[in-house]
Design a protein around this motif. Structure first.
Motif, mmCIF file in Angstrom:
data_model
loop_
_atom_site.group_PDB
_atom_site.id
_atom_site.type_symbol
_atom_site.label_atom_id
_atom_site.label_comp_id
_atom_site.label_asym_id
_atom_site.label_seq_id
_atom_site.Cartn_x
_atom_site.Cartn_y
_atom_site.Cartn_z
ATOM 1 N N THR A 1 11.687 -46.950 8.063
ATOM 2 C CA THR A 1 11.112 -46.085 7.177
ATOM 3 C C THR A 1 9.700 -46.141 7.537
ATOM 4 O O THR A 1 9.117 -47.337 7.310
ATOM 5 N N ASP B 1 7.845 -40.622 8.200
ATOM 6 C CA ASP B 1 8.471 -40.272 6.903
ATOM 7 C C ASP B 1 7.787 -39.909 5.679
ATOM 8 O O ASP B 1 8.152 -39.082 5.032
ATOM 9 N N TYR B 2 6.735 -40.593 5.368
ATOM 10 C CA TYR B 2 6.105 -40.439 4.205
ATOM 11 C C TYR B 2 4.481 -40.443 4.886
ATOM 12 O O TYR B 2 3.963 -41.396 5.397
ATOM 13 N N PHE C 1 6.354 -49.146 -3.946
ATOM 14 C CA PHE C 1 6.986 -48.083 -3.181
ATOM 15 C C PHE C 1 8.193 -48.477 -2.451
ATOM 16 O O PHE C 1 9.406 -47.434 -2.872
ATOM 17 N N GLU D 1 10.496 -50.367 -3.581
ATOM 18 C CA GLU D 1 11.435 -50.840 -4.701
ATOM 19 C C GLU D 1 11.794 -49.281 -5.062
ATOM 20 O O GLU D 1 12.927 -49.019 -5.301
ATOM 21 N N LYS D 2 10.846 -48.609 -5.210
ATOM 22 C CA LYS D 2 11.095 -46.859 -5.701
ATOM 23 C C LYS D 2 12.053 -46.352 -4.872
ATOM 24 O O LYS D 2 12.768 -45.552 -5.294
ATOM 25 N N ILE D 3 11.858 -46.190 -3.384
ATOM 26 C CA ILE D 3 12.743 -45.657 -2.635
ATOM 27 C C ILE D 3 13.955 -46.680 -2.329
ATOM 28 O O ILE D 3 14.908 -46.325 -1.434
ATOM 29 N N ASN D 4 13.841 -47.835 -2.817
ATOM 30 C CA ASN D 4 15.047 -48.675 -2.794
ATOM 31 C C ASN D 4 15.438 -49.110 -1.285
ATOM 32 O O ASN D 4 16.534 -49.346 -0.708
ATOM 33 N N ASP E 1 2.176 -36.543 0.533
ATOM 34 C CA ASP E 1 3.447 -36.857 -0.278
ATOM 35 C C ASP E 1 2.672 -37.568 -1.460
ATOM 36 O O ASP E 1 1.780 -38.148 -1.454
#
Lengths: 592, 160
Positions: free
Chosen positions: A231, A270-271, A349, A351-354, A417
């Motif tokens: 990612t 991706d971001y 971040f 953690e947020k998108i795992n 984003d």
């Protein structure tokens, strides 16, 4: 003002006494070709060794041709800038320079932006007599974390030496040897990484040839983007949006924030996030640290470490680690925005998108070459996995966009984003000299006084003067601010701090003249300081256009503290967002 | 950080400081300071240049630049018997280069180098003001005039 009358190319003009022929001609719109000469007005930067002899002109009554850049006009002088004799001399000089220069223009990183190439074209050089038999001086190539040196391409214009010694007072490089073997480099022709180099990149920014260039990481970035297991997150520094357009023929000072975001999305990131988010975070951490120190200081604590020094600029950090190691506890411990971003992206971040931090690649787009070195510092990695994987310059990004067939000028605009793409006007101005301290003053004022700010523009902190100072009224308390850009100017303020004579409470330092807008990774200015001023104006325009202009009001920053960090300078914040500094001064060891 | 280990004996460091102090640690006196230092140590190795730069508060790159600009300064220790061949115009046209080549061959070293046993070092210089004797060779303080390549072996034998 005493004036004199001169004639250049049959046109009469009145100029101030002491004016050089070059300046007088430019004033009249006559463009005498120059190569080693370079001047940045407003920044007091000038290189005129009179060494290359490309700018020679004919002065009536003088036997020899005169170099226009260092010859002052005499009253009544009659000067001709393009007689057959002058044109022949320029050609011969150029042929001599090229006879000791590699001919690999096709694959040279400077191709297309090279002053030497442009000059060969302008003077119509089509052959180099005697080059089959002439030997070439050769040097080994030196690659450091940020800068590549290929001295075969050095033409001894000495611009880099002037920047490194006179402007930055770093003294990493100097001229060595003589005659044919003369070049510019570190002592004992060692690698740059063993010198006191700060990687500020100002030598690269002024080099007219491919002798000094940046390490190119664009292929590594492309590999990460096409790897389905990764990612890829990108962050862009404030100064990039005010300069990138120049690479595509847009007017200096054109803001391209929206197009920049679209281009990064088309490149396949991706971001697409913003370093400005981390700049807001920096203000929270550094501002809190400052107010804590200030409280101690006002309570009479002698070890409060006031003035606080900003720590966003990695060139500046390298500078004090090499030159003022005894002051290494004085700068703020806050990491730079680039590194704060990396640390938050790969924790909060991720953690947020795992995902695991090892599956995330963080790329930064920076106006800076020192950022490359900074991202590789071992303390900014977890188990060998760096917080920021690759740092590429504005120039590298432009090249990347061109390779990807993206029609940058006609791109539609898009937004960063969320959550790491939201930022305030206070963050944007980090790109200008004085910007970090202005952003800090805005938030610190509110936190210190508990009152609302009735103005957001602290114009007294702005400008291009090398050392500036201002006193801001903190509700009755006069807060003394010092600002320096260019490391030679920083040295002046540092010497005062060292001697205990500094009257400032906070000092902002940026390594590059003008701040990040004039960074070593920006599109080349080719000696035109109006470009730097246009970029600075664009940055302030972006600030004015932002709905939120105070870092502590950024809703995503508030959310980050609520969900993850707790409060500014909390233990978690310290662990992720603060650092420490090292003594890098070369030591003389006494043999036993 | 420097990759060169800057190690000096206390007495050597003291000597460098003494020389710099005698010129008031004035950076503009760098050439004179280097002269005196080379007089004392015989040559100017990196660690000596570092110590001078540190004392004068100038960059090592600047000191190195001066040391490499002037052919008088050397970073390699001179041999017990330093050999200098004049390559000035007069000596050159009368065959100094052939004499130099012979020295290089006999000693198996290049200009600027010293033999492994430390006995001889080789350098070239520009005009010693004895053009009437061209080509001229100096060994230590002794001058040899009208030297031919065949004389080289004979000269070297004197110092065995």
């Amino acid at each position: 003002m005493e004036t004199i009358k001169i004639t250049i190319d049959n046109k009469q003009v009145e100029v101030e006494k002491g004016t050089t022929i070059l300046d007088a001609a430019r004033k009249m719109g006559i463009d005498i070709p120059t190569l080693c000469h370079m001047r940045l007005d407003d920044l007091n930067i000038e290189n005129k060794p009179g060494g290359c002899r490309i700018c020679v002109v004919e002065v009536q009554g003088r036997k020899n041709l005169s170099p226009a850049c260092i010859t002052k006009c005499d009253n009544g002088a009659v000067i001709r800038t393009h007689t057959p004799r002058v044109m022949n001399a320029r050609r011969t000089v150029m042929e001599f320079i090229l006879s000791d220069h590699p001919k690999d223009c096709l694959i040279c990183p400077k191709s297309g932006t090279c002053d030497l190439q442009d000059m060969a074209h302008r003077l119509g050089i089509r052959e180099i007599p005697g080059q089959e038999i002439a030997a070439m001086s050769t040097y080994r190539k030196d690659t450091s974390p940020s800068i590549i040196r290929e001295l075969d391409k050095c033409i001894m214009c000495r611009r880099c030496e002037m920047m490194c010694n006179d402007i930055q007072t770093v003294g990493a490089i100097g001229a060595f040897n003589r005659g044919f073997m003369a070049a510019v480099g570190p002592a004992y022709e060692q690698n740059l990484e063993y010198s006191p180099c700060t990687y500020c990149g100002q030598c690269v920014a002024v080099c007219p040839t491919g002798a000094l260039t940046e390490v190119d990481h664009t292929r590594d970035v492309l590999r990460a983007i096409v790897d389905p297991a990764k990612t890829v997150v990108v962050q862009t520094a404030p100064a990039v949006r005010a300069a990138l357009g120049e690479e595509f023929g847009m007017k200096p000072g054109t803001l391209v924030t929206g197009k920049l975001v679209t281009a990064l999305k088309e490149l396949g990131f991706d971001y697409v996030f913003d370093t400005d988010f981390a700049a807001d975070l920096t203000i929270m951490e550094e501002g809190t640290e400052f107010l804590n120190r200030l409280k101690k200081f006002l309570n009479g604590d002698k070890n409060a470490n006031i003035p606080i020094l900003t720590s966003c600029c990695p060139g500046w950090v390298n500078f004090f680690e090499h030159n003022y190691p005894d002051l290494k506890d004085v700068p703020s411990t806050a990491k730079s925005p680039q590194q704060m971003f990396g640390a938050i992206a790969k924790s909060y971040f991720a953690e947020k998108i795992n995902i695991n931090r090892k599956d995330m690649v963080v790329v930064s787009i920076m106006p800076c070459l020192a950022k490359k070195y900074e991202s590789q510092r071992p303390e900014f990695a977890v188990d060998g996995n760096p917080d920021v994987d690759y740092s590429i310059s504005t120039r590298e990004l432009a090249n990347f966009i061109r390779q990807a067939n993206i029609d940058f000028v006609n791109l539609p605009e898009s937004d960063f984003d969320r959550p790491l793409g939201e930022s305030t006007g206070a963050a944007v101005i980090f790109g200008n000299t004085g910007g970090v301290i202005e952003a800090a003053v805005r938030t610190a004022y509110v936190l210190y006084t508990g009152k609302k700010l009735n103005r957001l523009d602290f114009t007294e902190l702005r400008g291009m003067e090398g050392v500036r100072q201002a006193t801001i009224d903190f509700d009755g308390f006069p807060l003394n601010i010092g600002i320096a850009h260019g490391l030679g100017n920083a040295r002046k303020l540092l010497d005062e701090v060292k001697a205990g004579r500094s009257k400032f409470h906070a000092i902002e330092v940026m390594a590059c003249p003008g701040g990040c807008i004039g960074g070593g990774g920006q599109p080349l200015h080719h000696g035109d300081s109006s470009i730097l001023k246009a970029r600075a104006a664009a940055i302030y325009e972006e600030d004015r256009n932002k709905p939120i202009r105070l870092s502590h009001e950024n809703p995503y920053i508030i959310q980050l503290y609520n969900e993850f960090l707790g409060e500014p300078n909390s233990e978690k914040a310290h662990h992720l967002l603060h650092t420490h500094y090292f003594d890098k001064k070369a030591k003389i060891i006494v043999k036993q | 950080m420097s990759s060169i280990k800057i190690e000096l004996r206390q007495e050597d460091l003291n000597k460098i400081h003494e020389i710099c102090d005698s010129f008031n640690n004035e950076p503009l006196e760098l050439i004179n300071i280097l002269h005196r230092t080379q007089e004392h140590f015989g040559y100017l190795p990196a660690e000596v240049q570092e110590a001078i730069a540190d004392k004068l508060n100038i960059s090592t790159a600047q000191v190195y630049g001066v040391v490499t600009f002037y052919s008088f300064f050397t970073m390699t220790p001179k041999g017990k018997h330093p050999i200098s061949i004049c390559m000035g115009t007069a000596c050159y046209v009368r065959g100094a280069e052939k004499v130099l080549d012979e020295f290089k061959k006999e000693l198996a070293i290049q200009v600027g180098q010293t033999t492994p046993d430390g006995k001889f070092s080789l350098s070239s210089l520009r005009c010693v003001g004895a053009c009437g004797l061209a080509p001229v060779v100096l060994v230590g303080n002794k001058t040899y005039g009208r030297v031919a390549p065949d004389d080289v072996k004979v000269i070297l034998k004197e110092y065995e």
